[in-house]
Design an enzyme around this catalytic site. Structure first.
Site, PDB file in Angstrom:
ATOM      1  N   ASP A   1     102.716  17.901  20.480  1.00 28.10           N
ATOM      2  CA  ASP A   1     102.489  18.552  19.192  1.00 28.10           C
ATOM      3  C   ASP A   1     102.359  17.473  18.115  1.00 28.10           C
ATOM      4  O   ASP A   1     103.135  16.519  18.077  1.00 28.10           O
ATOM      5  CB  ASP A   1     103.648  19.500  18.859  1.00 28.10           C
ATOM      6  CG  ASP A   1     103.291  20.463  17.743  1.00 28.10           C
ATOM      7  OD1 ASP A   1     103.204  21.673  18.014  1.00 28.10           O
ATOM      8  OD2 ASP A   1     103.086  19.994  16.596  1.00 28.10           O
ATOM      9  N   ILE A   2     101.366  17.626  17.254  1.00 29.10           N
ATOM     10  CA  ILE A   2     101.094  16.607  16.234  1.00 29.10           C
ATOM     11  C   ILE A   2     102.197  16.560  15.175  1.00 29.10           C
ATOM     12  O   ILE A   2     102.404  15.527  14.536  1.00 29.10           O
ATOM     13  CB  ILE A   2      99.701  16.873  15.592  1.00 29.10           C
ATOM     14  CG1 ILE A   2      99.088  15.596  15.069  1.00 29.10           C
ATOM     15  CG2 ILE A   2      99.759  17.949  14.544  1.00 29.10           C
ATOM     16  CD1 ILE A   2      97.628  15.736  14.675  1.00 29.10           C
TER      17      ILE A   2
ATOM     18  N   ASN B  16     104.600  31.808  19.702  1.00 28.15           N
ATOM     19  CA  ASN B  16     104.462  32.475  18.405  1.00 28.15           C
ATOM     20  C   ASN B  16     103.262  33.416  18.525  1.00 28.15           C
ATOM     21  O   ASN B  16     102.211  33.014  19.027  1.00 28.15           O
ATOM     22  CB  ASN B  16     104.215  31.449  17.296  1.00 28.15           C
ATOM     23  CG  ASN B  16     105.413  30.536  17.092  1.00 28.15           C
ATOM     24  OD1 ASN B  16     106.554  30.975  17.209  1.00 28.15           O
ATOM     25  ND2 ASN B  16     105.168  29.278  16.802  1.00 28.15           N
TER      26      ASN B  16
ATOM     27  N   HIS C 292      99.157  29.269  23.465  1.00 29.40           N
ATOM     28  CA  HIS C 292      99.892  28.048  23.844  1.00 29.40           C
ATOM     29  C   HIS C 292     101.376  28.367  23.863  1.00 29.40           C
ATOM     30  O   HIS C 292     101.845  29.249  23.144  1.00 29.40           O
ATOM     31  CB  HIS C 292      99.618  26.902  22.862  1.00 29.40           C
ATOM     32  CG  HIS C 292      99.882  27.256  21.428  1.00 29.40           C
ATOM     33  ND1 HIS C 292      98.978  27.966  20.661  1.00 29.40           N
ATOM     34  CD2 HIS C 292     100.948  27.034  20.634  1.00 29.40           C
ATOM     35  CE1 HIS C 292      99.484  28.150  19.454  1.00 29.40           C
ATOM     36  NE2 HIS C 292     100.691  27.601  19.419  1.00 29.40           N
ATOM     37  N   MET C 293     102.090  27.598  24.664  1.00 29.70           N
ATOM     38  CA  MET C 293     103.543  27.729  24.746  1.00 29.70           C
ATOM     39  C   MET C 293     104.149  26.414  24.294  1.00 29.70           C
ATOM     40  O   MET C 293     103.752  25.342  24.755  1.00 29.70           O
ATOM     41  CB  MET C 293     103.944  28.057  26.182  1.00 29.70           C
ATOM     42  CG  MET C 293     105.431  28.340  26.334  1.00 29.70           C
ATOM     43  SD  MET C 293     105.812  28.938  28.003  1.00 29.70           S
ATOM     44  CE  MET C 293     105.550  27.447  28.948  1.00 29.70           C
ATOM     45  N   HIS C 294     105.107  26.493  23.377  1.00 27.94           N
ATOM     46  CA  HIS C 294     105.826  25.311  22.923  1.00 27.94           C
ATOM     47  C   HIS C 294     106.932  24.979  23.930  1.00 27.94           C
ATOM     48  O   HIS C 294     107.656  25.879  24.371  1.00 27.94           O
ATOM     49  CB  HIS C 294     106.489  25.565  21.568  1.00 27.94           C
ATOM     50  CG  HIS C 294     105.530  25.834  20.448  1.00 27.94           C
ATOM     51  ND1 HIS C 294     105.216  24.895  19.491  1.00 27.94           N
ATOM     52  CD2 HIS C 294     104.798  26.936  20.144  1.00 27.94           C
ATOM     53  CE1 HIS C 294     104.349  25.413  18.631  1.00 27.94           C
ATOM     54  NE2 HIS C 294     104.082  26.658  19.004  1.00 27.94           N
TER      55      HIS C 294
END
Ligand code: 5GP
Ligand code: ZN
Length: 108
Positions: A31-32, A88, A101-103
């Site tokens: 993640d940026i 989210n 996407h999954m964090h």
């Protein structure tokens, strides 16, 4: 594929990202703007807007995402200390990139 989607651009190699993993169906990159010591995004190559848009035929990718997250957590040595897997969903759920996407967050 969606030409204007940032994550599709990353997947196509048109936008840089720090990749940790890639196979035929998904990619994993950093993640940026990390919110944890380890903050990775597990992203299917197929452009799916959000969890709301999943269909029965997408079931295998969901299990691949979770299994890959588990393996990467092990590689990152955060399995024992613990981590979060998070989706989210739509604006009220905090989603800002409308490509599923999954964090994976951990390392605290
Ligand atoms: P969401 O809120 O949609 O679940 O999360 C999107 C995540 O993507 C955010 O944590 C944000 O920091 C990350 N992100 C947004 N743009 C980029 C980008 O261009 N590259 C990378 N690596 N991450 C991004
Ligand atoms: Zn996309």
């Amino acid at each position: 594929m969606d030409n204007h989607c940032i994550f599709c651009q990353i997947i196509r190699g048109e936008r840089p990202a720090d990749f940790l993993y890639e196979d035929d169906s998904l990619v994993v990159f950093k993640d940026i703007r990390p919110h944890a010591p380890v903050h990775l995004l597990i992203v299917p190559k197929k452009h799916i807007r959000s969890v709301n848009d999943l269909t029965e035929e997408d079931s295998p990718i969901l299990s691949e995402m979770i299994m890959r997250a588990k393996e990467i957590a092990k590689e990152q040595a955060i399995s024992g200390s613990g981590y979060r897997l998070l989706f989210n969903i739509e604006r009220g759920g905090g989603q800002v990139i409308f490509h599923l996407h999954m964090h994976l967050m951990g390392g605290w």
